[in-house]
Design a protein around this motif. Structure first.
Motif, PDB file in Angstrom:
ATOM      1  N   HIS A 183      24.439  16.110  -3.029  1.00 24.59           N
ATOM      2  CA  HIS A 183      23.026  16.123  -2.656  1.00 24.59           C
ATOM      3  C   HIS A 183      22.070  16.017  -3.842  1.00 24.59           C
ATOM      4  O   HIS A 183      21.056  15.331  -3.769  1.00 24.59           O
ATOM      5  N   VAL A 184      22.353  16.747  -4.912  1.00 24.47           N
ATOM      6  CA  VAL A 184      21.296  16.925  -5.915  1.00 24.47           C
ATOM      7  C   VAL A 184      21.586  16.357  -7.300  1.00 24.47           C
ATOM      8  O   VAL A 184      20.677  16.258  -8.108  1.00 24.47           O
ATOM      9  N   GLN A 185      22.798  16.020  -7.580  1.00 27.64           N
ATOM     10  CA  GLN A 185      23.095  15.570  -8.930  1.00 27.64           C
ATOM     11  C   GLN A 185      22.921  14.061  -9.065  1.00 27.64           C
ATOM     12  O   GLN A 185      23.543  13.283  -8.347  1.00 27.64           O
ATOM     13  N   GLN A 186      22.080  13.644 -10.016  1.00 23.35           N
ATOM     14  CA  GLN A 186      21.835  12.217 -10.225  1.00 23.35           C
ATOM     15  C   GLN A 186      23.109  11.491 -10.647  1.00 23.35           C
ATOM     16  O   GLN A 186      23.400  10.393 -10.187  1.00 23.35           O
ATOM     17  N   TYR A 187      23.864  12.140 -11.508  1.00 21.60           N
ATOM     18  CA  TYR A 187      25.119  11.559 -11.974  1.00 21.60           C
ATOM     19  C   TYR A 187      26.292  12.291 -11.328  1.00 21.60           C
ATOM     20  O   TYR A 187      27.215  12.738 -11.996  1.00 21.60           O
ATOM     21  N   TRP A 188      26.232  12.378  -9.997  1.00 24.63           N
ATOM     22  CA  TRP A 188      27.176  13.199  -9.259  1.00 24.63           C
ATOM     23  C   TRP A 188      28.625  12.782  -9.473  1.00 24.63           C
ATOM     24  O   TRP A 188      29.517  13.613  -9.469  1.00 24.63           O
ATOM     25  N   VAL A 189      28.857  11.492  -9.680  1.00 24.09           N
ATOM     26  CA  VAL A 189      30.238  11.024  -9.795  1.00 24.09           C
ATOM     27  C   VAL A 189      30.941  11.641 -11.002  1.00 24.09           C
ATOM     28  O   VAL A 189      32.150  11.909 -10.962  1.00 24.09           O
ATOM     29  N   TYR A 190      30.187  11.906 -12.080  1.00 27.29           N
ATOM     30  CA  TYR A 190      30.788  12.473 -13.288  1.00 27.29           C
ATOM     31  C   TYR A 190      31.106  13.956 -13.120  1.00 27.29           C
ATOM     32  O   TYR A 190      31.916  14.507 -13.866  1.00 27.29           O
ATOM     33  N   ILE A 191      30.455  14.588 -12.157  1.00 24.82           N
ATOM     34  CA  ILE A 191      30.741  15.993 -11.853  1.00 24.82           C
ATOM     35  C   ILE A 191      31.799  16.075 -10.755  1.00 24.82           C
ATOM     36  O   ILE A 191      32.668  16.935 -10.770  1.00 24.82           O
ATOM     37  N   MET A 192      31.727  15.112  -9.806  1.00 26.41           N
ATOM     38  CA  MET A 192      32.649  15.148  -8.681  1.00 26.41           C
ATOM     39  C   MET A 192      34.088  14.897  -9.106  1.00 26.41           C
ATOM     40  O   MET A 192      35.021  15.499  -8.560  1.00 26.41           O
ATOM     41  N   LEU A 193      34.292  14.007 -10.055  1.00 29.34           N
ATOM     42  CA  LEU A 193      35.662  13.694 -10.479  1.00 29.34           C
ATOM     43  C   LEU A 193      36.408  14.927 -10.977  1.00 29.34           C
ATOM     44  O   LEU A 193      37.506  15.223 -10.468  1.00 29.34           O
ATOM     45  N   PRO A 194      35.864  15.699 -11.933  1.00 30.31           N
ATOM     46  CA  PRO A 194      36.586  16.908 -12.345  1.00 30.31           C
ATOM     47  C   PRO A 194      36.668  17.952 -11.238  1.00 30.31           C
ATOM     48  O   PRO A 194      37.654  18.693 -11.169  1.00 30.31           O
ATOM     49  N   PHE A 195      35.656  17.984 -10.367  1.00 33.48           N
ATOM     50  CA  PHE A 195      35.706  18.942  -9.265  1.00 33.48           C
ATOM     51  C   PHE A 195      36.838  18.609  -8.299  1.00 33.48           C
ATOM     52  O   PHE A 195      37.544  19.506  -7.813  1.00 33.48           O
ATOM     53  N   MET A 196      37.039  17.321  -7.997  1.00 31.55           N
ATOM     54  CA  MET A 196      38.131  16.924  -7.110  1.00 31.55           C
ATOM     55  C   MET A 196      39.487  17.198  -7.754  1.00 31.55           C
ATOM     56  O   MET A 196      40.440  17.607  -7.064  1.00 31.55           O
ATOM     57  N   ILE A 197      39.591  16.987  -9.061  1.00 28.15           N
ATOM     58  CA  ILE A 197      40.833  17.326  -9.767  1.00 28.15           C
ATOM     59  C   ILE A 197      41.091  18.829  -9.658  1.00 28.15           C
ATOM     60  O   ILE A 197      42.229  19.266  -9.428  1.00 28.15           O
ATOM     61  N   PHE A 198      40.027  19.597  -9.804  1.00 28.77           N
ATOM     62  CA  PHE A 198      40.116  21.054  -9.660  1.00 28.77           C
ATOM     63  C   PHE A 198      40.591  21.426  -8.256  1.00 28.77           C
ATOM     64  O   PHE A 198      41.475  22.273  -8.085  1.00 28.77           O
ATOM     65  N   LEU A 199      40.020  20.780  -7.220  1.00 32.26           N
ATOM     66  CA  LEU A 199      40.416  21.059  -5.840  1.00 32.26           C
ATOM     67  C   LEU A 199      41.888  20.727  -5.606  1.00 32.26           C
ATOM     68  O   LEU A 199      42.621  21.502  -4.968  1.00 32.26           O
ATOM     69  N   TRP A 200      42.314  19.581  -6.102  1.00 30.72           N
ATOM     70  CA  TRP A 200      43.717  19.185  -5.927  1.00 30.72           C
ATOM     71  C   TRP A 200      44.660  20.161  -6.647  1.00 30.72           C
ATOM     72  O   TRP A 200      45.732  20.498  -6.124  1.00 30.72           O
ATOM     73  N   SER A 201      44.269  20.603  -7.828  1.00 30.15           N
ATOM     74  CA  SER A 201      45.122  21.543  -8.568  1.00 30.15           C
ATOM     75  C   SER A 201      45.243  22.861  -7.818  1.00 30.15           C
ATOM     76  O   SER A 201      46.330  23.451  -7.752  1.00 30.15           O
ATOM     77  N   ILE A 202      44.138  23.329  -7.242  1.00 36.20           N
ATOM     78  CA  ILE A 202      44.168  24.559  -6.438  1.00 36.20           C
ATOM     79  C   ILE A 202      45.079  24.359  -5.230  1.00 36.20           C
ATOM     80  O   ILE A 202      45.936  25.197  -4.933  1.00 36.20           O
ATOM     81  N   ALA A 203      44.875  23.249  -4.521  1.00 40.48           N
ATOM     82  CA  ALA A 203      45.631  23.004  -3.290  1.00 40.48           C
ATOM     83  C   ALA A 203      47.127  22.896  -3.557  1.00 40.48           C
ATOM     84  O   ALA A 203      47.940  23.492  -2.833  1.00 40.48           O
ATOM     85  N   LEU A 204      47.506  22.169  -4.579  1.00 38.90           N
ATOM     86  CA  LEU A 204      48.936  22.005  -4.867  1.00 38.90           C
ATOM     87  C   LEU A 204      49.569  23.315  -5.321  1.00 38.90           C
ATOM     88  O   LEU A 204      50.746  23.580  -5.035  1.00 38.90           O
ATOM     89  N   ARG A 205      48.783  24.133  -6.004  1.00 39.03           N
ATOM     90  CA  ARG A 205      49.298  25.456  -6.384  1.00 39.03           C
ATOM     91  C   ARG A 205      49.494  26.331  -5.149  1.00 39.03           C
ATOM     92  O   ARG A 205      50.491  27.045  -5.033  1.00 39.03           O
ATOM     93  N   LYS A 206      48.553  26.252  -4.203  1.00 34.63           N
ATOM     94  CA  LYS A 206      48.675  27.024  -2.964  1.00 34.63           C
ATOM     95  C   LYS A 206      49.891  26.562  -2.162  1.00 34.63           C
ATOM     96  O   LYS A 206      50.597  27.369  -1.552  1.00 34.63           O
ATOM     97  N   VAL A 207      50.129  25.255  -2.157  1.00 30.90           N
ATOM     98  CA  VAL A 207      51.305  24.723  -1.474  1.00 30.90           C
ATOM     99  C   VAL A 207      52.582  25.285  -2.081  1.00 30.90           C
ATOM    100  O   VAL A 207      53.506  25.708  -1.369  1.00 30.90           O
ATOM    101  N   LYS A 208      52.641  25.310  -3.390  1.00 31.58           N
ATOM    102  CA  LYS A 208      53.816  25.841  -4.087  1.00 31.58           C
ATOM    103  C   LYS A 208      54.021  27.314  -3.795  1.00 31.58           C
ATOM    104  O   LYS A 208      55.138  27.770  -3.498  1.00 31.58           O
ATOM    105  N   LEU A 209      52.941  28.082  -3.853  1.00 28.99           N
ATOM    106  CA  LEU A 209      53.028  29.524  -3.600  1.00 28.99           C
ATOM    107  C   LEU A 209      53.426  29.823  -2.163  1.00 28.99           C
ATOM    108  O   LEU A 209      54.203  30.745  -1.900  1.00 28.99           O
ATOM    109  N   ALA A 210      52.886  29.040  -1.221  1.00 31.21           N
ATOM    110  CA  ALA A 210      53.202  29.272   0.191  1.00 31.21           C
ATOM    111  C   ALA A 210      54.651  28.942   0.511  1.00 31.21           C
ATOM    112  O   ALA A 210      55.203  29.443   1.485  1.00 31.21           O
ATOM    113  N   ASN A 211      55.270  28.112  -0.324  1.00 28.73           N
ATOM    114  CA  ASN A 211      56.680  27.776  -0.143  1.00 28.73           C
ATOM    115  C   ASN A 211      57.606  28.711  -0.902  1.00 28.73           C
ATOM    116  O   ASN A 211      58.830  28.545  -0.856  1.00 28.73           O
ATOM    117  N   THR A 212      57.041  29.671  -1.614  1.00 29.37           N
ATOM    118  CA  THR A 212      57.849  30.640  -2.352  1.00 29.37           C
ATOM    119  C   THR A 212      58.229  31.788  -1.415  1.00 29.37           C
ATOM    120  O   THR A 212      57.350  32.330  -0.727  1.00 29.37           O
TER     121      THR A 212
END
Length: 215
Positions: A183-212
């Motif tokens: 909504h508010v960031q003019q250069y949102w793509v440069y912020i979104m890319l690391p944020f999506m990497i962060f989301l994927w890292s969280i999700a894959l870690r949760k997947v691993k933990l849930a399978n433990t």
């Protein structure tokens, strides 16, 4: 119209298969997974009505409220409500990873229907962008939601209530941040890319933990 439906379904089915096949133990019945996906599809309609009503009343118009309330809270609450009251209480919901399967399925059902509406208005050429960001982000919010509800299902400690609260609070927070960046960031793509990497890292870690194996 066929191309729009296919373009909307393809990334959702691919992501759902990815997370479904990550289950190392007893896979959930496909009938239940399909049912949860359909519930997600149907959730789009009350959410749209609610968002439209607030917009017509001139409420939640600021970028912050649009991101954290109109989008994140309304969408994640409805998904959480279905996951908690229909699937969490079902006898099939008996392992930690089950929460991730159903959380992702509901979220992707929602994302698919939302995607169809979007592509009808803006054209099928937006499909790749939608697959990379909105569709995948919904799946990742579903992983986080399902992880904490799945953990709550297998714990008997006083932490159960806290886990249930986290299963709604954290997806809401992540979804709100995601929408606020758009909504508010003019250069949102440069912020979104690391944020999506962060989301994927969280999700894959949760997947691993849930399978433990739970101890």
């Amino acid at each position: 119209m066929v191309s729009i439906i296919f373009a909307s379904l393809a990334p959702s089915i691919a992501l759902l298969c990815f997370f479904y096949l990550k289950d190392k133990y007893n896979s959930e019945p496909l009938s239940m997974v399909v049912r949860s996906f359909i519930y997600g599809v149907l959730l789009v309609f009350p959410v749209i009505v609610l968002q439209y009503a607030f917009q017509e009343e001139g409420l939640l118009l600021s970028k912050f409220l649009q991101a954290f309330v109109s989008a994140a809270l309304f969408e994640e609450f409805f998904k959480w409500f279905i996951l908690f009251y229909i699937f969490y209480k079902n006898e099939q919901f008996d392992q930690h990873y089950d929460g991730i399967v159903y959380g992702v399925s509901i979220s992707l059902g929602f994302a698919t229907m939302e995607n169809i509406f979007y592509l009808i208005v803006f054209g099928v050429d937006q499909a790749i962008f939608r697959a990379l960001l909105p569709v995948s982000s919904h799946a990742l919010f579903g992983v986080v939601m399902g992880y904490y509800l799945g953990k709550a299902a297998i714990t008997e400690s006083r932490a159960k209530s806290k886990l249930v609260v986290l299963s709604l609070f954290l997806p809401w927070l992540l979804h709100g941040i995601y929408d606020y960046i758009l909504h508010v960031q003019q250069y949102w793509v440069y912020i979104m890319l690391p944020f999506m990497i962060f989301l994927w890292s969280i999700a894959l870690r949760k997947v691993k933990l849930a399978n433990t194996p739970y101890k």
